[in-house]
Design a protein around this motif. Structure first.
Motif, short mmCIF file in Angstrom:
data_model
loop_
_atom_site.label_atom_id
_atom_site.label_comp_id
_atom_site.label_asym_id
_atom_site.label_seq_id
_atom_site.Cartn_x
_atom_site.Cartn_y
_atom_site.Cartn_z
N LYS A 93 91.63 47.89 31.85
CA LYS A 93 90.94 49.18 31.65
C LYS A 93 90.96 49.54 30.18
O LYS A 93 91.94 49.29 29.49
CB LYS A 93 91.63 50.29 32.44
CG LYS A 93 91.37 50.28 33.93
CD LYS A 93 92.03 51.49 34.56
CE LYS A 93 91.76 51.55 36.05
NZ LYS A 93 92.42 52.71 36.69
N ASP A 94 89.91 50.19 29.63
CA ASP A 94 88.72 50.52 30.40
C ASP A 94 87.58 49.55 30.11
O ASP A 94 86.43 49.81 30.44
CB ASP A 94 88.28 51.94 30.10
CG ASP A 94 87.83 52.14 28.64
OD1 ASP A 94 88.39 51.50 27.73
OD2 ASP A 94 86.92 52.94 28.40
N THR A 95 87.93 48.38 29.53
CA THR A 95 86.92 47.34 29.31
C THR A 95 86.40 46.82 30.64
O THR A 95 85.20 46.68 30.84
CB THR A 95 87.51 46.18 28.48
OG1 THR A 95 88.01 46.69 27.24
CG2 THR A 95 86.46 45.12 28.21
N LEU A 96 87.34 46.52 31.54
CA LEU A 96 87.00 46.05 32.88
C LEU A 96 87.70 46.93 33.90
O LEU A 96 88.89 47.26 33.73
CB LEU A 96 87.43 44.59 33.05
CG LEU A 96 86.75 43.56 32.14
CD1 LEU A 96 87.39 42.20 32.30
CD2 LEU A 96 85.26 43.49 32.41
N LEU A 97 87.00 47.29 34.95
CA LEU A 97 87.52 48.17 35.99
C LEU A 97 87.64 47.43 37.31
O LEU A 97 86.91 46.46 37.57
CB LEU A 97 86.61 49.39 36.16
CG LEU A 97 86.31 50.22 34.92
CD1 LEU A 97 85.39 51.39 35.28
CD2 LEU A 97 87.60 50.73 34.27
N VAL A 98 88.56 47.90 38.14
CA VAL A 98 88.66 47.35 39.50
C VAL A 98 87.32 47.56 40.19
O VAL A 98 86.76 48.66 40.19
CB VAL A 98 89.78 48.04 40.29
CG1 VAL A 98 89.82 47.53 41.72
CG2 VAL A 98 91.12 47.84 39.61
N GLY A 99 86.78 46.49 40.76
CA GLY A 99 85.47 46.57 41.40
C GLY A 99 84.36 45.99 40.57
O GLY A 99 83.22 45.88 41.04
N ASP A 100 84.65 45.59 39.32
CA ASP A 100 83.65 44.91 38.50
C ASP A 100 83.52 43.46 38.96
O ASP A 100 84.51 42.79 39.27
CB ASP A 100 84.06 44.91 37.02
CG ASP A 100 83.82 46.25 36.34
OD1 ASP A 100 83.13 47.11 36.92
OD2 ASP A 100 84.33 46.43 35.22
N TYR A 101 82.28 42.98 38.96
CA TYR A 101 82.00 41.57 39.22
C TYR A 101 81.33 41.01 37.98
O TYR A 101 80.36 41.60 37.47
CB TYR A 101 81.08 41.41 40.45
CG TYR A 101 81.77 41.74 41.75
CD1 TYR A 101 82.21 40.74 42.60
CD2 TYR A 101 82.00 43.07 42.12
CE1 TYR A 101 82.85 41.04 43.80
CE2 TYR A 101 82.63 43.37 43.32
CZ TYR A 101 83.06 42.35 44.15
OH TYR A 101 83.70 42.65 45.34
N LEU A 102 81.83 39.89 37.50
CA LEU A 102 81.34 39.39 36.21
C LEU A 102 81.12 37.88 36.23
O LEU A 102 81.66 37.17 37.09
CB LEU A 102 82.32 39.77 35.10
CG LEU A 102 83.80 39.42 35.30
CD1 LEU A 102 84.12 38.10 34.64
CD2 LEU A 102 84.68 40.51 34.74
N PHE A 103 80.29 37.45 35.28
CA PHE A 103 80.07 36.02 35.08
C PHE A 103 80.93 35.55 33.92
O PHE A 103 80.99 36.20 32.88
CB PHE A 103 78.60 35.73 34.77
CG PHE A 103 77.70 35.79 35.97
CD1 PHE A 103 77.96 35.02 37.10
CD2 PHE A 103 76.58 36.61 35.98
CE1 PHE A 103 77.13 35.06 38.21
CE2 PHE A 103 75.74 36.66 37.07
CZ PHE A 103 76.01 35.89 38.19
N VAL A 104 81.56 34.39 34.12
CA VAL A 104 82.37 33.76 33.08
C VAL A 104 81.68 32.47 32.64
O VAL A 104 81.29 31.65 33.48
CB VAL A 104 83.78 33.46 33.62
CG1 VAL A 104 84.54 32.54 32.67
CG2 VAL A 104 84.54 34.76 33.83
N SER A 105 81.50 32.32 31.34
CA SER A 105 80.87 31.13 30.79
C SER A 105 81.85 29.96 30.82
O SER A 105 82.86 29.97 30.12
CB SER A 105 80.41 31.40 29.35
OG SER A 105 80.02 30.21 28.72
N LYS A 106 81.54 28.95 31.61
CA LYS A 106 82.43 27.80 31.73
C LYS A 106 82.32 26.86 30.53
O LYS A 106 83.25 26.12 30.21
CB LYS A 106 82.12 27.02 33.02
CG LYS A 106 82.28 27.81 34.31
CD LYS A 106 83.74 28.08 34.62
CE LYS A 106 84.48 26.87 35.10
NZ LYS A 106 84.07 26.40 36.43
#
Length: 251
Positions: free
Chosen positions: A48-61
Motif C-alpha cells: 500500500k498504497d501502490t498496490l491494494l488488496v484486490g488488485d489484479y495485475l500483469f507481470v512482464s516475464k
C-alpha cells in the motif's frame, strides 16, 4: 443415405474443428503466460498504497530474462537466467521466496548487488546516503461503518530518480532502525512500500536477500481491481465493488 452420411461427417468435422481451436487457444495462453505476461493478484497490504488488496495485475516475464522459475512448476532443468536484464532500483517485482520457492512475493527493488542498506529513524539509507523523504497528504481509508483511518504518507526518491509513496503506520516501529545490510553479488534487497506492515529483506530469516534467479518478472499494469474482501467472480456486484479508477493503471 448419402445426405445422412454427409451430415454425420459435417457434425464430426465441426466437433473436431472446435477441439482444435480450443487446443490452439490453450497452447497460445500457455506460451503467453510462460514467456510474456503472467497475471497475479494482491492478497496483502504490504505494498500500500501502490498496490491494494484486490488488485489484479500483469507481470512482464521477459523484463528480466528467464530462469527455471519462469516455467510452470519450475523444473530444475537449468540454473541462472538466459537473456538476462538486471532489475533496476525502484522496480516493483514478483519473486519466489528464497526459503520456499512455491510462494510468490511482490516488493520493490531497493538494494542492488554490493549496496549497503540501512534504516535509521525511519529514513532509508543507501550506501550511507539518506534517501530524500518528503511528507505528503495522509493516506485515508474508510471502513464499512464509515470510520476513517489516516496513515502518514511520504514520497521517497531513489538515487536513480524513481519516486513512489510509502506509508508509516508507526513512527517508532522496530523496523525503523536496522543493522546495515550488505547485498551479496547477484542478489537484491526488496522492501514493501507499507514499511511497517511488510515482511521483506529486512527480515533475514523470512525473506532476506533475493537471488536474481528467483525473479519472476516486473509488475507493469493493474488490469482489474475490486474492493478488499469482495470476490472478483461476483460480476453482478461489480458496479459497487470494482475500483474503476485503478483499472489499466500503470505501476
Amino acid at each position: 443415405m448419402s445426405v445422412a452420411g454427409d451430415k454425420y461427417k459435417s457434425e464430426r468435422g465441426g466437433f473436431g474443428e472446435t477441439v482444435k481451436i480450443i487446443v490452439q487457444a490453450l497452447v497460445l495462453a500457455l506460451i503467453v503466460r510462460t514467456f510474456l505476461f503472467q497475471p497475479f493478484n494482491i492478497p496483502s497490504g504490504s505494498m500500500k498504497d501502490t498496490l491494494l488488496v484486490g488488485d489484479y495485475l500483469f507481470v512482464s516475464k521477459y523484463a528480466y530474462g528467464y530462469s527455471r522459475y519462469s516455467l510452470p512448476f519450475a523444473p530444475d532443468i537449468f540454473s541462472g537466467r538466459i537473456w538476462a536484464t538486471p532489475p533496476e532500483r525502484g522496480d516493483v517485482a514478483v519473486f519466489k521466496l528464497p526459503r520456499d520457492p512455491s510462494v510468490d512475493y511482490i516488493k520493490r527493488v531497493i538494494g542492488l548487488p554490493g549496496d549497503k542498506i540501512q534504516m535509521i529513524d525511519g529514513v532509508l539509507q543507501i550506501n550511507g546516503t539518506p534517501v530524500p523523504k518528503e511528507k505528503i497528504d495522509d493516506y485515508t481509508t474508510t471502513d464499512e461503518f464509515g470510520a476513517e483511518t489516516r496513515v502518514a504518507r511520504y514520497k521517497e526518491t531513489l538515487p536513480n530518480g524513481v519516486s513512489y509513496t510509502v506509508l508509516d503506520l508507526d513512527p517508532h516501529s522496530f523496523s525503523d532502525n536496522t543493522q546495515v545490510f550488505e547485498v551479496p553479488p547477484d542478489h537484491y534487497f526488496m522492501m514493501g512500500d507499507n514499511r511497517d506492515n511488510s515482511t521483506d529483506s529486512r527480515v533475514l530469516g523470512a525473506v532476506g536477500y533475493v537471488p536474481f534467479e528467483n525473479f519472476v518478472g516486473r509488475a507493469g499494469l493493474i488490469f482489474f481491481s475490486v474492493k478488499e474482501g469482495e470476490p472478483a467472480w461476483q460480476f453482478w456486484r461489480w458496479p459497487w465493488t470494482v475500483r474503476f479508477d485503478r483499472i489499466f493503471k500503470l505501476i
